[in-house]
Design a protein around this motif. Structure first.
Motif, short mmCIF file in Angstrom:
data_model
loop_
_atom_site.label_atom_id
_atom_site.label_comp_id
_atom_site.label_asym_id
_atom_site.label_seq_id
_atom_site.Cartn_x
_atom_site.Cartn_y
_atom_site.Cartn_z
N GLU A 155 -4.36 13.57 -0.70
CA GLU A 155 -3.40 14.96 -0.19
C GLU A 155 -2.54 15.86 -1.02
O GLU A 155 -1.74 14.98 -1.36
N VAL A 156 -2.05 16.87 -0.38
CA VAL A 156 -0.86 17.46 -1.18
C VAL A 156 -0.47 18.47 -0.20
O VAL A 156 -1.32 19.04 0.21
N LYS B 34 1.21 -1.41 0.19
CA LYS B 34 -0.18 -0.08 0.14
C LYS B 34 0.95 1.47 0.16
O LYS B 34 1.46 1.18 0.90
N VAL B 35 0.67 2.30 -0.68
CA VAL B 35 1.11 3.20 -1.14
C VAL B 35 1.26 4.65 0.08
O VAL B 35 0.17 4.92 -0.18
N VAL B 36 1.74 4.48 0.77
CA VAL B 36 1.68 5.87 1.77
C VAL B 36 1.69 7.49 1.41
O VAL B 36 1.36 8.17 0.78
N ALA B 37 3.09 7.44 0.85
CA ALA B 37 3.74 8.98 0.32
C ALA B 37 4.63 8.84 -1.29
O ALA B 37 5.32 7.07 -1.37
N LEU B 38 4.12 9.99 -1.81
CA LEU B 38 4.66 10.08 -2.56
C LEU B 38 5.40 10.99 -2.69
O LEU B 38 4.96 12.82 -2.94
N THR B 39 7.16 11.00 -3.04
CA THR B 39 7.68 12.75 -3.50
C THR B 39 8.36 12.52 -4.59
O THR B 39 8.57 11.99 -5.03
N GLU C 23 -1.20 7.69 -0.53
CA GLU C 23 -2.25 9.12 0.31
C GLU C 23 -2.12 10.17 -0.02
O GLU C 23 -2.87 11.08 0.57
N VAL C 24 -0.50 10.73 -0.29
CA VAL C 24 -0.21 11.84 -0.12
C VAL C 24 1.04 12.42 -0.72
O VAL C 24 1.94 11.56 -0.90
N ALA C 25 0.55 13.25 -2.26
CA ALA C 25 1.83 13.52 -2.74
C ALA C 25 2.60 14.84 -2.06
O ALA C 25 1.64 15.51 -2.48
N VAL C 26 4.00 14.31 -2.47
CA VAL C 26 4.72 15.57 -2.41
C VAL C 26 5.56 16.07 -3.40
O VAL C 26 6.99 15.45 -3.76
N ILE C 27 5.71 17.36 -3.40
CA ILE C 27 5.99 17.77 -4.03
C ILE C 27 7.47 19.37 -3.85
O ILE C 27 6.89 20.18 -2.92
N ALA C 28 8.85 19.03 -3.77
CA ALA C 28 9.62 19.74 -2.71
C ALA C 28 9.29 20.94 -3.18
O ALA C 28 9.16 21.92 -2.12
N ASP C 29 9.73 21.67 -4.93
CA ASP C 29 9.27 22.73 -5.77
C ASP C 29 7.80 23.23 -5.08
O ASP C 29 6.98 23.08 -5.62
N ALA C 30 8.16 24.24 -3.53
CA ALA C 30 7.05 25.04 -3.41
C ALA C 30 6.06 25.25 -4.44
O ALA C 30 4.87 25.71 -4.70
N SER C 31 7.15 26.28 -5.30
CA SER C 31 5.66 27.28 -6.77
C SER C 31 5.10 26.47 -7.05
O SER C 31 4.16 26.72 -8.27
N GLN C 32 5.30 24.96 -7.34
CA GLN C 32 4.98 24.21 -7.82
C GLN C 32 3.60 23.20 -7.24
O GLN C 32 2.91 22.33 -7.74
#
Ligand code: NDP
Length: 388
Positions: free
Chosen positions: A70-71, A24-29, A47-56
């Motif tokens: 979630e983002v 089960k995938v929890v978070a992807l970045t 559950e959540v996708a995280v983009i390190a570059d906050a401008s995106q």
């Protein structure tokens, strides 16, 4: 999965996607690949996708609206993703940017499958101390270290005489120095056996990758620096060997495909299916071995010296190399000047007293930042001429 949109990320998600009833995938970045991240997150029901570059952030939010995923964004988003409850965190961010989130996962006591080299290269002592303190299980993903890990599992540490990491020798193994001086990024990116991210592909061509791997091995396994060797093995079937005091030598063999070491780390201590080409020794017929040529590939010697020097020397080596590789890829630096820039940065850092021990991650990150500034200065001041 930290670094889901990269080469290690893609191979990991390929395996995970084949057995959705197990994982089960929890978070992807990702750093800034919005479309690729959104696609992975949707396909794997993260559950959540995280983009390190906050401008995106807004672009990702819009792309995933209505999906229920979630983002989040920025450095804090990465740390929060790494700290989420999960059985395993795959550390597949490239570069020193992987340090903070991977350390966060370690501190939570998560099992960490470690692809990111910089955690061990730049912050080896601090990282391993955090692993010990948190009682974290650390599973190496780099194919050579996965090989040693598998071969060591049954042995007492003080029975080890030597650990030998193999390397293909890279795309320029047989090139003369004058030809190397004119090598282009396109040529360097054409690795004979592995398909990898751009940074590590250039490191494989300079042999810096093998040097970084020596430093990784030094921290991962119970040996001294002088018990570690590198052997060039163009077929890349044997990934590492461990020599024992009774004269036995144990090796791990597999077709070169990162999905094998990744599968080892995901399933350990069990084994899982990986859809990789099976090894047919008769088909291969022959395996060759030679010593690396440290005259033509000076990065390997520089890494060995930095490992022996200790303190912040490996962190400075790594940071200067990241600057140099970026400049080479941007055609602002010649191939042979990659090692030259790293050597000059190390000398300057030594003269400025920057190679002492760091006591925490902030100290490592400060040494990393200083080394980048020094390397950029050398690049700017000396105007090392590009050769292509
Ligand atoms: P890639 O360049 O293919 O992928 C890097 C991943 O990290 C991408 O998801 C990228 O996102 C993300 N990323 C890059 N920079 C940052 C940043 N500043 N902040 C947050 N995320 C970031 O690298 P690889 O998969 O090749 O390598 C990953 C790590 O694994 C490296 O440390 C490498 O040395 C190691 N490794 C790789 C092997 C391989 O076969 N590729 C083998 C053994 C070890 P985005 O797509 O948005 O840029």
């Amino acid at each position: 999965m930290l670094g889901a949109t990269g080469s290690v990320g893609g191979s990991t998600l390929d395996l995970v996607g084949r057995t959705p009833h197990v994982f089960k995938v929890v978070a992807l970045t990702a750093q800034r690949s919005v479309e690729a991240l959104a696609e992975c997150a949707s396909r794997h029901h993260a559950e959540v996708a995280v983009i390190a570059d906050a401008s995106q952030y807004n672009a990702l939010k819009e792309r995933l609206s209505g999906s229920g995923i979630e983002v989040a964004a920025g450095a804090s988003g990465l740390i929060e993703a790494a700290e989420r409850p999960a059985d395993c965190v795959m550390a597949g961010i490239s570069g020193a940017a992987g340090l903070g989130p991977t350390m966060a996962a370690v501190r939570q006591g998560r099992r960490v499958a470690l692809a990111n080299k910089e955690c061990l290269v730049s912050a080896g002592e601090i990282f391993m101390e955090a692993v010990r303190r948190a009682g974290t299980e650390l599973l190496p993903v780099d194919s050579e270290h996965s090989a040693v890990f598998q071969v060591l599992a049954t042995a007492e540490p003080d029975a080890i005489e030597r650990i030998i990491l193999t390397g293909s020798g890279g795309p320029f193994r047989t090139w003369a120095t004058d030809r190397l001086a004119r090598a282009t990024p396109e040529e360097a990116l054409r690795h004979p056996n592995w398909s990898m991210g751009r940074k590590i592909s250039i490191d494989s061509a300079t042999l810096m990758n093998k040097g970084l791997e020596l430093i990784e091995a030094y921290h991962l396994f119970p040996v001294e620096a002088d018990q570690l060797d590198v052997v060039v093995h163009p077929q890349q079937i044997i990934h590492a060997l461990v020599a024992y005091r009774d004269g036995s030598m144990l090796a791990q063999l597999a077709c070169p495909d990162m999905r094998t070491p990744i599968a080892v780390s995901l399933a350990w201590p069990m084994r899982m299916d990986a859809p990789t080409k099976r090894l047919d020794l008769v088909d291969i017929g022959q395996m060759n071995f030679e010593r690396p040529n440290e005259q033509r590939f000076q990065a390997l010697g520089l890494a060995r010296q930095a490992m022996q020097r200790g303190g912040m020397a490996p962190a400075v080596l790594n940071a200067a190399n990241e600057v140099a590789v970026e400049a080479f890829l941007g055609k602002r630096l010649g191939f042979l000047q990659i090692a030259q820039l790293v050597a000059e940065t190390l000398e300057l850092a030594e003269a400025k007293g920057l190679l002492g021990e760091a006591t925490d991650l902030d100290g490592v990150l400060a040494a990393d930042a200083s080394a980048r500034r020094l390397a950029l200065n050398v690049l700017r001041k000396e105007r090392l001429p590009p050769v292509h």
